[in-house]
Design a protein around this motif. Sequence first.
Motif, short mmCIF file in Angstrom:
data_model
loop_
_atom_site.label_atom_id
_atom_site.label_comp_id
_atom_site.label_asym_id
_atom_site.label_seq_id
_atom_site.Cartn_x
_atom_site.Cartn_y
_atom_site.Cartn_z
N PRO A 6 0.77 -1.08 -0.05
CA PRO A 6 -0.05 -0.14 -0.09
C PRO A 6 0.94 1.36 -0.07
CG PRO A 6 -1.10 -1.62 1.49
CD PRO A 6 0.26 -2.20 1.01
N PHE A 7 2.05 1.23 0.48
CA PHE A 7 2.91 2.20 0.50
C PHE A 7 3.89 2.43 -0.65
CE2 PHE A 7 6.80 4.34 2.72
CZ PHE A 7 6.28 5.66 2.83
N LEU A 8 3.77 1.18 -1.53
CA LEU A 8 4.83 1.30 -2.63
C LEU A 8 4.81 2.45 -3.72
CD1 LEU A 8 7.17 -0.24 -4.17
CD2 LEU A 8 5.15 -1.54 -5.31
N ALA A 9 3.40 2.83 -3.85
CA ALA A 9 3.46 3.79 -4.91
C ALA A 9 3.78 5.23 -4.22
CB ALA A 9 1.79 4.09 -5.49
N ASP A 10 3.43 5.58 -3.28
CA ASP A 10 4.06 7.01 -2.48
C ASP A 10 5.31 6.92 -2.51
OD1 ASP A 10 1.31 7.60 -2.10
OD2 ASP A 10 1.08 6.52 -0.39
N LEU A 11 6.21 5.65 -2.13
CA LEU A 11 7.55 5.69 -1.98
C LEU A 11 8.18 5.87 -3.34
CD1 LEU A 11 9.39 5.46 0.45
CD2 LEU A 11 9.72 3.01 -0.07
N ALA A 12 7.70 5.09 -4.09
CA ALA A 12 8.43 5.15 -5.63
C ALA A 12 8.38 6.52 -5.96
CB ALA A 12 7.36 4.24 -6.52
N PHE A 13 7.21 7.24 -5.92
CA PHE A 13 7.11 8.74 -6.43
C PHE A 13 8.50 9.47 -5.66
CE2 PHE A 13 3.16 7.74 -8.46
CZ PHE A 13 3.25 8.60 -9.57
N LEU A 14 8.18 9.28 -4.31
CA LEU A 14 9.16 10.02 -3.58
C LEU A 14 10.75 9.69 -3.95
CD1 LEU A 14 8.22 9.91 0.09
CD2 LEU A 14 8.48 12.00 -1.25
N PHE A 15 11.15 8.44 -4.19
CA PHE A 15 12.41 7.98 -4.56
C PHE A 15 12.77 8.66 -5.96
CE2 PHE A 15 13.20 4.02 -1.74
CZ PHE A 15 13.19 4.86 -0.63
N SER A 16 11.72 8.59 -6.91
CA SER A 16 11.98 9.01 -8.35
C SER A 16 12.45 10.68 -8.36
CB SER A 16 11.00 8.97 -9.26
OG SER A 16 9.86 9.92 -8.80
N GLU A 17 12.22 11.38 -7.19
CA GLU A 17 12.38 12.76 -7.35
C GLU A 17 13.72 12.98 -6.41
OE1 GLU A 17 8.90 14.24 -5.43
OE2 GLU A 17 7.72 13.95 -7.34
N LEU A 18 14.47 11.89 -5.93
CA LEU A 18 15.61 12.28 -5.02
C LEU A 18 16.86 12.61 -5.84
CD1 LEU A 18 15.14 9.80 -2.09
CD2 LEU A 18 14.62 12.02 -2.23
N ASN A 19 16.79 12.23 -7.25
CA ASN A 19 17.69 12.44 -8.43
C ASN A 19 19.28 12.02 -7.79
OD1 ASN A 19 16.30 14.10 -9.89
ND2 ASN A 19 16.27 15.84 -8.73
N THR A 20 19.43 10.73 -7.66
CA THR A 20 20.45 10.33 -7.11
C THR A 20 21.50 9.92 -8.18
OG1 THR A 20 19.56 7.77 -7.49
CG2 THR A 20 18.94 8.98 -5.21
N SER A 21 21.21 9.86 -9.47
CA SER A 21 22.20 9.31 -10.48
C SER A 21 23.03 10.68 -10.61
CB SER A 21 21.16 9.29 -12.03
OG SER A 21 20.31 8.33 -11.89
N PRO A 22 24.24 10.11 -11.12
CA PRO A 22 25.38 11.06 -11.16
C PRO A 22 25.05 12.35 -12.12
CG PRO A 22 26.34 8.78 -11.29
CD PRO A 22 24.88 8.81 -11.33
N ALA A 23 24.40 11.98 -13.18
CA ALA A 23 23.97 12.96 -14.18
C ALA A 23 22.85 14.18 -13.35
CB ALA A 23 23.14 12.52 -15.25
N ASN A 24 22.19 13.63 -12.42
CA ASN A 24 21.35 14.39 -11.62
C ASN A 24 22.00 15.21 -10.50
OD1 ASN A 24 19.43 14.03 -13.41
ND2 ASN A 24 18.77 12.19 -12.74
N GLN A 25 23.38 15.30 -10.33
CA GLN A 25 23.84 15.74 -9.07
C GLN A 25 23.62 17.17 -9.05
OE1 GLN A 25 25.01 13.80 -6.47
NE2 GLN A 25 24.32 12.07 -7.81
N VAL A 26 23.24 17.70 -7.64
CA VAL A 26 23.16 19.05 -7.52
C VAL A 26 24.28 19.57 -6.56
CG1 VAL A 26 20.57 18.96 -7.61
CG2 VAL A 26 21.52 18.48 -5.56
N GLU A 27 24.29 20.97 -6.44
CA GLU A 27 25.27 21.37 -5.41
C GLU A 27 25.16 20.97 -4.04
OE1 GLU A 27 27.11 25.85 -4.11
OE2 GLU A 27 25.45 25.72 -5.49
N GLY A 28 26.04 20.52 -3.28
CA GLY A 28 25.90 20.10 -1.89
C GLY A 28 25.32 18.47 -2.04
N ALA A 29 25.56 18.01 -2.85
CA ALA A 29 25.18 16.41 -3.05
C ALA A 29 26.12 15.50 -2.09
CB ALA A 29 25.35 16.00 -4.34
N GLU A 30 27.40 15.91 -1.90
CA GLU A 30 28.14 14.95 -0.99
C GLU A 30 27.59 14.93 0.54
OE1 GLU A 30 32.11 15.94 -1.35
OE2 GLU A 30 32.20 15.45 -3.49
#
Length: 303
Positions: free
Chosen positions: A127-151
């Motif tokens: 029941p929590f899978l959909a909500d969590l998937a949306f959150l995780f997709s927005e965390l931008n964890t891939s190297p191409a999506n790194q932001v300032e302060g990522a470390e």
Amino acid sequence: MTNTEIFSTQTIRQRIDVLLNQGEALTASARADIVALGTAATPELIRILEDRKLWDDQAPGEGFAPIYAAEILGEIGDPDALDALYVAFRKVDRDAILDDALTDAIRAYGQAAIPAGLRALESWDDPFLADLAFLFSELNTSPANQVEGAEQLGLHDPELHRKALQVLLKFFIKYPVPGAELLANFGDPVAVDALSVAMDRYIASAKDDPKYRRPIFALADAIKQLGGALRGEQKGAIMRLKANRSASEVALDKLHAKDSADDSQTVKKDRHLGRNEPCWCGSGRKYKRCHLNDDLAESPDEA
């Protein structure tokens, strides 16, 4: 010296109790005073967030106390607050303003939010899978999506990235249409093979039926965004579906999408798929309040 040593318990309580007194009219200076407490404010902010009575607009703070508590917890970034944020996120009405505040607060943690999310998924499961998937997709964890302060956010941890991807793939298997777009948002090319297999299943089920146009286009678009290429039969299916569009579908495309330069490819929309983002259909409503449930219901087995 920690923040709890700098600020007395009385000072902490006095500053945070302002949330119960000012309601929507919380001043910028009062908010800044709470943020200045740092992690010393976490227990009291969690206390407000966990008090379900305060979620009501007739309660002290007019329902805004937990909203501000969530926002400030996200701004402070104390990892000890994540479990409480996820618990509230699981319980809140998806149409509530608090849902938006909790989403933004958890997202502010970046990849550091993943371990607590995985713990929550173990407790609540599907029941929590959909909500969590949306959150995780927005965390931008891939190297191409790194932001300032990522470390500082721990965004370079490959193990956390892998675990987040597993959650997204699990969601994608159950819900291929929104799952494809979440995988594209996440940005890991590892997902291309799974997307291609799902696209083949939709094409086999579709038999050029226009109702499968959006699912097939969504899968093709995700493959392209992740750097993959469509095979000849996949390009052919898209061309046939484009040729069979109704007049209303053509008009909708002109209003809400840009045609691809390559006619064998899909339409690419300039948007980021998130529960709180504008719906892909162009209605102006948030995705979670518009087509999300319809997209979750779509399946290649419906043909």
